[in-house]
Design a protein around this motif. Structure first.
Motif, PDB file in Angstrom:
ATOM      1  N   MET A 183       0.827  -1.212   0.000  1.00  0.00           N
ATOM      2  CA  MET A 183       0.000   0.000   0.000  1.00  0.00           C
ATOM      3  C   MET A 183       0.855   1.254   0.000  1.00  0.00           C
ATOM      4  N   ASP A 184       1.884   1.249   0.834  1.00  0.00           N
ATOM      5  CA  ASP A 184       2.757   2.409   0.881  1.00  0.00           C
ATOM      6  C   ASP A 184       3.421   2.638  -0.471  1.00  0.00           C
ATOM      7  N   LEU A 185       3.847   1.527  -1.080  1.00  0.00           N
ATOM      8  CA  LEU A 185       4.475   1.637  -2.396  1.00  0.00           C
ATOM      9  C   LEU A 185       3.496   2.210  -3.409  1.00  0.00           C
ATOM     10  N   ASP A 186       2.254   1.702  -3.374  1.00  0.00           N
ATOM     11  CA  ASP A 186       1.248   2.200  -4.313  1.00  0.00           C
ATOM     12  C   ASP A 186       1.027   3.690  -4.161  1.00  0.00           C
TER      13      ASP A 186
ATOM     14  N   ILE B 129      -8.440  14.540  -2.946  1.00  0.00           N
ATOM     15  CA  ILE B 129      -8.471  15.238  -1.659  1.00  0.00           C
ATOM     16  C   ILE B 129      -8.448  14.205  -0.530  1.00  0.00           C
ATOM     17  N   GLU B 130      -9.196  13.120  -0.744  1.00  0.00           N
ATOM     18  CA  GLU B 130      -9.206  12.082   0.276  1.00  0.00           C
ATOM     19  C   GLU B 130      -7.816  11.470   0.417  1.00  0.00           C
ATOM     20  N   PHE B 131      -7.140  11.328  -0.707  1.00  0.00           N
ATOM     21  CA  PHE B 131      -5.781  10.790  -0.681  1.00  0.00           C
ATOM     22  C   PHE B 131      -4.899  11.645   0.208  1.00  0.00           C
ATOM     23  N   MET B 132      -5.037  12.957   0.062  1.00  0.00           N
ATOM     24  CA  MET B 132      -4.208  13.837   0.884  1.00  0.00           C
ATOM     25  C   MET B 132      -4.626  13.771   2.339  1.00  0.00           C
ATOM     26  N   ALA B 133      -5.935  13.594   2.564  1.00  0.00           N
ATOM     27  CA  ALA B 133      -6.409  13.527   3.944  1.00  0.00           C
ATOM     28  C   ALA B 133      -5.894  12.277   4.627  1.00  0.00           C
ATOM     29  N   GLU B 134      -5.667  11.215   3.854  1.00  0.00           N
ATOM     30  CA  GLU B 134      -5.272   9.952   4.462  1.00  0.00           C
ATOM     31  C   GLU B 134      -3.874   9.994   5.054  1.00  0.00           C
ATOM     32  N   ASP B 135      -3.162  11.071   4.830  1.00  0.00           N
ATOM     33  CA  ASP B 135      -1.837  11.161   5.430  1.00  0.00           C
ATOM     34  C   ASP B 135      -1.868  11.769   6.819  1.00  0.00           C
TER      35      ASP B 135
ATOM     36  N   PRO C  98      -0.361   7.096  10.140  1.00  0.00           N
ATOM     37  CA  PRO C  98      -1.203   7.823   9.187  1.00  0.00           C
ATOM     38  C   PRO C  98      -2.543   7.128   9.021  1.00  0.00           C
ATOM     39  N   LEU C  99      -3.512   7.900   8.591  1.00  0.00           N
ATOM     40  CA  LEU C  99      -4.892   7.422   8.559  1.00  0.00           C
ATOM     41  C   LEU C  99      -5.046   6.205   7.653  1.00  0.00           C
ATOM     42  N   TRP C 100      -4.329   6.200   6.515  1.00  0.00           N
ATOM     43  CA  TRP C 100      -4.512   5.077   5.586  1.00  0.00           C
ATOM     44  C   TRP C 100      -4.037   3.779   6.213  1.00  0.00           C
TER      45      TRP C 100
ATOM     46  N   LEU D 156     -14.311   8.888   6.434  1.00  0.00           N
ATOM     47  CA  LEU D 156     -13.580   7.624   6.438  1.00  0.00           C
ATOM     48  C   LEU D 156     -13.808   6.876   7.741  1.00  0.00           C
ATOM     49  N   LEU D 157     -13.817   7.615   8.853  1.00  0.00           N
ATOM     50  CA  LEU D 157     -14.014   6.927  10.130  1.00  0.00           C
ATOM     51  C   LEU D 157     -15.423   6.359  10.231  1.00  0.00           C
ATOM     52  N   PHE D 158     -16.427   7.084   9.743  1.00  0.00           N
ATOM     53  CA  PHE D 158     -17.789   6.545   9.784  1.00  0.00           C
ATOM     54  C   PHE D 158     -17.899   5.290   8.950  1.00  0.00           C
TER      55      PHE D 158
END
Lengths: 220, 208
Positions: free
Chosen positions: A78-81, B17-23, B56-58, B108-110
């Motif tokens: 996942m991190d790599l992706d 935007i969600e991608f950025m939020a996941e950090d 991180p969130l992801w 995401l949490l919900f």
């Protein structure tokens, strides 16, 4: 006063050393996406990220061979992706911009120097292909005075068929520190005199071009 | 070719935007033991059962989906805090300070960490109310655009993204009309951006 200044310098320094490459890539990707013109290619950053990605891919294979727990493997994947997505999207956005302003980029040294070697090669081949295609299909059949790709006709004084990036588009940005009038170009000092940190600002792109290049502003 | 001449390339999709939020960092309580993870984006762990960790969130969501941890609710998402924020939003014209990615994080949490949120329905309805009130404020603020540079305090990522295209074009038009001495070249038909319908007041036509 001196202690406050040195404290903020320390903050900046700490932020600098603790910012990971992925953070930097994310920032570069965001800025590139939001800006109407192409920005300086971050060649050393891209090189480092590429090396880290290759390393991670090799680790993947080692994990597979050693039967490491699948959970760990999938997390590394996942991190790599995520990192690969950032890199690919960054390169892709730049290529889109090059394609959009193809002839202008090749004409203007300032933009040409912002491209990487491969991007420059790509741009040249693109113009060659596009040029010969347009020639064969359309231009050769037009009357003599109108056969140029760049000019509407021989009588045009400049290359008026080459679109230039619109620097007066509006972008949203956030300043990382307080910016005073000195950070902006003097000719825009009527329009914008300061910017507080961490405040979302809608502003004309060309006003913030200079602080963006100096890394003091992030586009959002 | 890398892509069509897509004029919307400067817009971020919600997924991005969600991608950025996941950090964003969140706190989790793992229920397993795991060695350190040395990711490209940073090092996390080692994880010991019942010891809280920041990830991180992801990563938190990935572990949660596989049942390997519980996610601790962020401070700002408690019922008391959200109620207070909602009251304040309703009472004032300004935006209350909320995390930049509050919409994405709460969504995401919900979706993935329902059990970890006490009073989930209450929290969810509070967040939605806050979203509505704030967006209503965004809309009313849009009607007040006049200056060439607009600042907004405490707006969140999703809200900004939704109005980015429209507001950008509107401000550009204001700017252009303010500075009439621009050459006609800036209005090239080659600039193929699609016309977004705007709600600007129409010119008064002369009565016939």
């Amino acid at each position: 006063m001196a202690t406050e200044e040195s404290a903020s310098v320390m903050d900046d320094y700490e932020m600098l050393i603790s910012t990971t490459d992925v953070e930097l890539l994310k920032r570069a990707w965001r800025n590139e996406k939001a800006a109407p013109e192409i920005l300086q290619f971050e060649s050393s950053l891209v090189q480092r990220i590429k090396e880290q990605i290759e390393l991670a891919e090799q680790n993947e294979e080692i994990f597979e061979a050693n039967n490491i727990e699948p959970l760990t493997v999938s997390l590394y994947q996942m991190d790599l992706d995520r990192t690969q997505f950032l890199l690919r999207s960054y390169l892709r956005v730049r290529l889109q911009k090059i394609e959009k302003y193809l002839f202008y980029v090749l004409k203007t040294d300032e933009y040409l120097n912002r491209l990487s070697k491969q991007e420059q090669m790509f741009a040249r081949r693109c113009t060659d292909d596009l040029g010969s295609h347009l020639d064969e299909t359309v231009l050769a059949k037009l009357p003599d005075n109108y056969r140029s790709i760049l000019k509407q006709s021989i009588t045009s004084e400049e290359d008026d068929m080459v679109p230039a990036p619109r620097l007066d588009t509006f972008v949203i940005c956030k300043a990382k520190q307080y910016l005073s009038g000195l950070d902006f170009e003097p000719e825009y000092s009527m329009e914008i005199t300061e910017m507080e940190r961490d405040l979302l600002t809608f502003v004309c792109y060309k006003f913030v071009k200079k602080p963006l290049e100096n890394g003091k502003i992030d586009l959002v | 070719m890398a892509g069509q001449s897509d004029s919307t390339m400067s817009l971020f999709s919600s997924e991005e935007i969600e991608f950025m939020a996941e950090d964003e960092m969140t706190e989790i309580v793992p229920n397993l033991r795991m060695d350190s993870l040395n990711f490209i984006c940073g090092d996390y762990g080692p994880f010991l059962p019942q010891l809280a960790a920041q990830v991180p969130l992801w990563l938190a969501l990935a572990l949660k989906k596989r049942g390997k941890c519980t996610i601790r609710l962020p401070q700002w998402m408690s019922v008391e805090n959200l109620t207070r924020v909602l009251e304040a939003e309703r009472d004032s014209h300004a935006f209350q300070p909320l995390p930049f990615h509050y919409i994405e994080i709460s969504r995401l949490l919900f979706d993935h960490a329902r059990e970890d949120i006490p009073d989930m329905y209450m929290v969810r309805s509070l967040v939605e109310d806050i979203r509505d009130v704030r967006f209503h404020k965004v809309e009313t603020n849009l009607e007040k655009f006049t200056a060439s540079t607009v600042t907004w305090k405490n707006m969140s990522a999703m809200e900004v993204n939704v109005i980015r295209a429209f507001a950008g074009r509107a401000l550009q038009a204001f700017y252009k009309h303010d500075n009439e001495q621009q050459t006609p070249d800036t209005d090239r038909a080659l600039d193929k951006q699609p016309q977004i319908p705007t709600d600007r007041p129409k010119r008064n036509l002369k009565p016939r």
